[in-house]
Design a protein around this motif. Structure first.
Motif, PDB file in Angstrom:
ATOM      1  N   THR A  45       0.849  -1.206   0.000  1.00 32.83           N
ATOM      2  CA  THR A  45       0.000   0.000   0.000  1.00 32.83           C
ATOM      3  C   THR A  45       0.878   1.248   0.000  1.00 32.83           C
ATOM      4  OG1 THR A  45      -0.224  -0.207   2.395  1.00 32.83           O
ATOM      5  CG2 THR A  45      -2.003  -1.074   1.067  1.00 32.83           C
ATOM      6  N   HIS A  46       2.013   1.145   0.676  1.00 34.00           N
ATOM      7  CA  HIS A  46       2.961   2.264   0.652  1.00 34.00           C
ATOM      8  C   HIS A  46       3.455   2.512  -0.776  1.00 34.00           C
ATOM      9  CE1 HIS A  46       6.060   4.995   1.994  1.00 34.00           C
ATOM     10  NE2 HIS A  46       6.953   4.301   1.308  1.00 34.00           N
ATOM     11  N   LEU A  47       3.782   1.421  -1.490  1.00 39.08           N
ATOM     12  CA  LEU A  47       4.234   1.560  -2.886  1.00 39.08           C
ATOM     13  C   LEU A  47       3.134   2.184  -3.746  1.00 39.08           C
ATOM     14  CD1 LEU A  47       6.257  -1.691  -3.772  1.00 39.08           C
ATOM     15  CD2 LEU A  47       7.134   0.578  -3.207  1.00 39.08           C
ATOM     16  N   THR A  48       1.894   1.829  -3.485  1.00 41.73           N
ATOM     17  CA  THR A  48       0.774   2.412  -4.248  1.00 41.73           C
ATOM     18  C   THR A  48       0.713   3.918  -4.035  1.00 41.73           C
ATOM     19  OG1 THR A  48      -0.479   0.364  -4.105  1.00 41.73           O
ATOM     20  CG2 THR A  48      -1.741   2.356  -4.560  1.00 41.73           C
ATOM     21  N   MET A  49       0.820   4.323  -2.775  1.00 40.56           N
ATOM     22  CA  MET A  49       0.763   5.764  -2.498  1.00 40.56           C
ATOM     23  C   MET A  49       1.998   6.473  -3.073  1.00 40.56           C
ATOM     24  SD  MET A  49      -2.157   6.061  -1.193  1.00 40.56           S
ATOM     25  CE  MET A  49      -2.063   7.828  -0.978  1.00 40.56           C
ATOM     26  N   GLN A  50       3.143   5.799  -3.016  1.00 43.89           N
ATOM     27  CA  GLN A  50       4.362   6.373  -3.601  1.00 43.89           C
ATOM     28  C   GLN A  50       4.232   6.553  -5.113  1.00 43.89           C
ATOM     29  OE1 GLN A  50       7.410   7.638  -2.634  1.00 43.89           O
ATOM     30  NE2 GLN A  50       6.172   7.753  -0.787  1.00 43.89           N
ATOM     31  N   ALA A  51       3.557   5.583  -5.736  1.00 46.08           N
ATOM     32  CA  ALA A  51       3.406   5.632  -7.197  1.00 46.08           C
ATOM     33  C   ALA A  51       2.715   6.927  -7.618  1.00 46.08           C
ATOM     34  CB  ALA A  51       2.620   4.418  -7.687  1.00 46.08           C
ATOM     35  N   VAL A  52       1.797   7.403  -6.783  1.00 43.56           N
ATOM     36  CA  VAL A  52       1.102   8.658  -7.100  1.00 43.56           C
ATOM     37  C   VAL A  52       2.120   9.777  -7.297  1.00 43.56           C
ATOM     38  CG1 VAL A  52      -0.535  10.401  -6.270  1.00 43.56           C
ATOM     39  CG2 VAL A  52      -0.950   7.956  -5.800  1.00 43.56           C
ATOM     40  N   GLU A  53       3.132   9.787  -6.439  1.00 47.80           N
ATOM     41  CA  GLU A  53       4.137  10.861  -6.512  1.00 47.80           C
ATOM     42  C   GLU A  53       4.974  10.763  -7.796  1.00 47.80           C
ATOM     43  OE1 GLU A  53       3.398  12.941  -4.237  1.00 47.80           O
ATOM     44  OE2 GLU A  53       2.111  11.427  -3.298  1.00 47.80           O
ATOM     45  N   HIS A  54       5.036   9.562  -8.370  1.00 44.85           N
ATOM     46  CA  HIS A  54       5.857   9.360  -9.572  1.00 44.85           C
ATOM     47  C   HIS A  54       5.044   9.333 -10.862  1.00 44.85           C
ATOM     48  CE1 HIS A  54       9.561   8.833  -7.320  1.00 44.85           C
ATOM     49  NE2 HIS A  54       8.834   8.220  -6.431  1.00 44.85           N
ATOM     50  N   THR A  55       3.750   9.581 -10.751  1.00 37.66           N
ATOM     51  CA  THR A  55       2.961   9.734 -11.985  1.00 37.66           C
ATOM     52  C   THR A  55       3.431  10.993 -12.707  1.00 37.66           C
ATOM     53  OG1 THR A  55       1.285  11.162 -10.972  1.00 37.66           O
ATOM     54  CG2 THR A  55       0.894   8.768 -10.858  1.00 37.66           C
ATOM     55  N   PHE A  56       3.057  11.103 -13.961  1.00 35.31           N
ATOM     56  CA  PHE A  56       3.396  12.316 -14.717  1.00 35.31           C
ATOM     57  C   PHE A  56       2.246  13.328 -14.677  1.00 35.31           C
ATOM     58  CE2 PHE A  56       6.483   9.562 -17.413  1.00 35.31           C
ATOM     59  CZ  PHE A  56       7.501   9.778 -16.492  1.00 35.31           C
TER      60      PHE A  56
END
Ligand code: HPA
Ligand code: ZN
Length: 354
Positions: free
Chosen positions: A317-328
């Motif tokens: 779930t942490h990786l999911t939330m982190q992914a938001v920060e790395h979206t374009f």
């Protein structure tokens, strides 16, 4: 994920299919349902003679763990696009598939040349068919979709340059980035440096397949010469402590695709995948699927594979939330997505009202 949102359910019983997900590395080229491939193969004399299981072996992972062999699937898949409706159907179904596993935000990448070349379509027409069909499906199924255009390393400069022009022209329709894909062992990235520099200056997100079958040097080139914000795979970064430090310092994320890496033979087995080492080195990582229908997996399967590698539900779930920060996405749209995902994740955790 902080303490408050850490789930307390037994990990083996977690229905990951239901969890909200973010997918940042998925090729439309590798998202073709077999039934759809079969339907369109019937209409192409070059493929129509093939028996069903033969076609399957040509377009899906067939047990041969070899990088070039894996990429060879796309030479066959290219031949499916004999009519605009084939292109539209594949785009629509890719978004439907994402919705079925509760992907809430999808960055779908494609090369217009892949869908245009067999029938001699115009690349700009093809891009507009894909964007239109995928956006309609996204609306119908409640998935937020953005697009990256892919340049393959074997393309000539003129084709690559036209793909960048299309990306810039169709930004209003959801194109947010540019991708470099293909065989890094055979084709250098150098001819495309000026295009990627320009794309970045224009505000597109940059992601480069590097350090997959290649080495850490390919990742250095991607970040120092092509200006990559994210790296496709990049798993060989694990061999270079200086590079790990640099990825951490510049907040460049690796788009890790576990099954793809096993099937292309760039890691010997799932158990030997360097993901745990990358996380230990605190390098930004996003978990992705790559080519789900070639690999016969979903992003959900990759969550279970990550669990097998020792990641906890909390880490996922942490990786999911982190992914938001790395979206374009621009900052304000990231904020909205972050809030919606956090609320949904919280609602899934027993004892915590959303
Ligand atoms: N590597 C390079 N190019 C690709 C891949 C990959 O894993 N998948 C689709 N195009
Ligand atoms: Zn890829």
């Amino acid at each position: 994920m902080n303490e408050q949102t850490a789930p307390s359910v037994p990990e083996e019983t977690v229905p990951f299919q239901q969890w909200p997900k973010v997918e940042l590395h998925r090729h439309l080229e590798g998202s073709v349902r077999f039934e759809t491939a079969w339907q369109w193969a019937r209409k192409n004399p070059a493929l129509a003679h093939l028996e069903q299981e033969k076609l399957r072996r040509l377009i899906e992972f067939d047990g041969v763990r070899d990088f070039a062999h894996f990429l060879g699937r796309f030479r066959v898949l290219r031949q499916l696009y004999t009519a605009p409706d084939a292109v539209r159907q594949v785009a629509r179904e890719a978004v439907e598939d994402a919705a079925l596993e509760n992907i809430r935000y999808l960055e779908l990448r494609f090369s217009p040349d892949h869908f245009a070349s067999h029938a001699g379509f115009d690349m700009e027409d093809v891009a507009s068919w894909i964007l239109e069909a995928a956006r309609a499906a996204a609306h119908d199924h409640g998935v937020e979709v953005r697009f990256l255009l892919t340049i393959a390393r074997n393309y000539d400069f003129q084709t690559a340059s036209r793909i960048l022009s299309i990306a810039l022209r169709f930004r209003d329709l959801g194109i947010v980035g540019l991708d470099l894909a293909g065989n890094e062992l055979m084709y250098p990235a150098e001819p495309f440096v000026e295009l990627f520099v320009r794309a970045r200056e224009e505000g597109l997100g940059i992601t480069v397949h590097a350090g997959e079958a290649g080495t850490a040097a390919h990742v250095w080139e991607a970040i120092d010469r092509l200006g990559a914000h994210r790296i496709g795979h990049g798993i060989r970064s694990a061999d270079d402590p200086k590079l790990l430090e640099e990825l951490r310092r510049r907040n460049i994320s690796l788009e890790v695709c576990l099954t793809s890496n096993v099937q292309t033979g760039v890691v010997p087995s799932l158990a030997e995948h360097p993901l745990p080492r990358l996380l230990e080195a605190r390098v930004p990582v996003v978990l992705c699927s790559d080519d789900p229908r070639v690999s016969r997996i979903t992003l959900t399967d990759e969550w279970y594979n990550a669990l097998q590698l020792g990641l906890s539900v909390e880490a996922l779930t942490h990786l999911t939330m982190q992914a938001v920060e790395h979206t374009f996405l621009p900052a304000d749209e990231k904020r909205g997505l972050r809030q919606r995902l956090a609320a949904e994740i919280a609602s899934l955790i027993p004892g915590r009202p959303s």
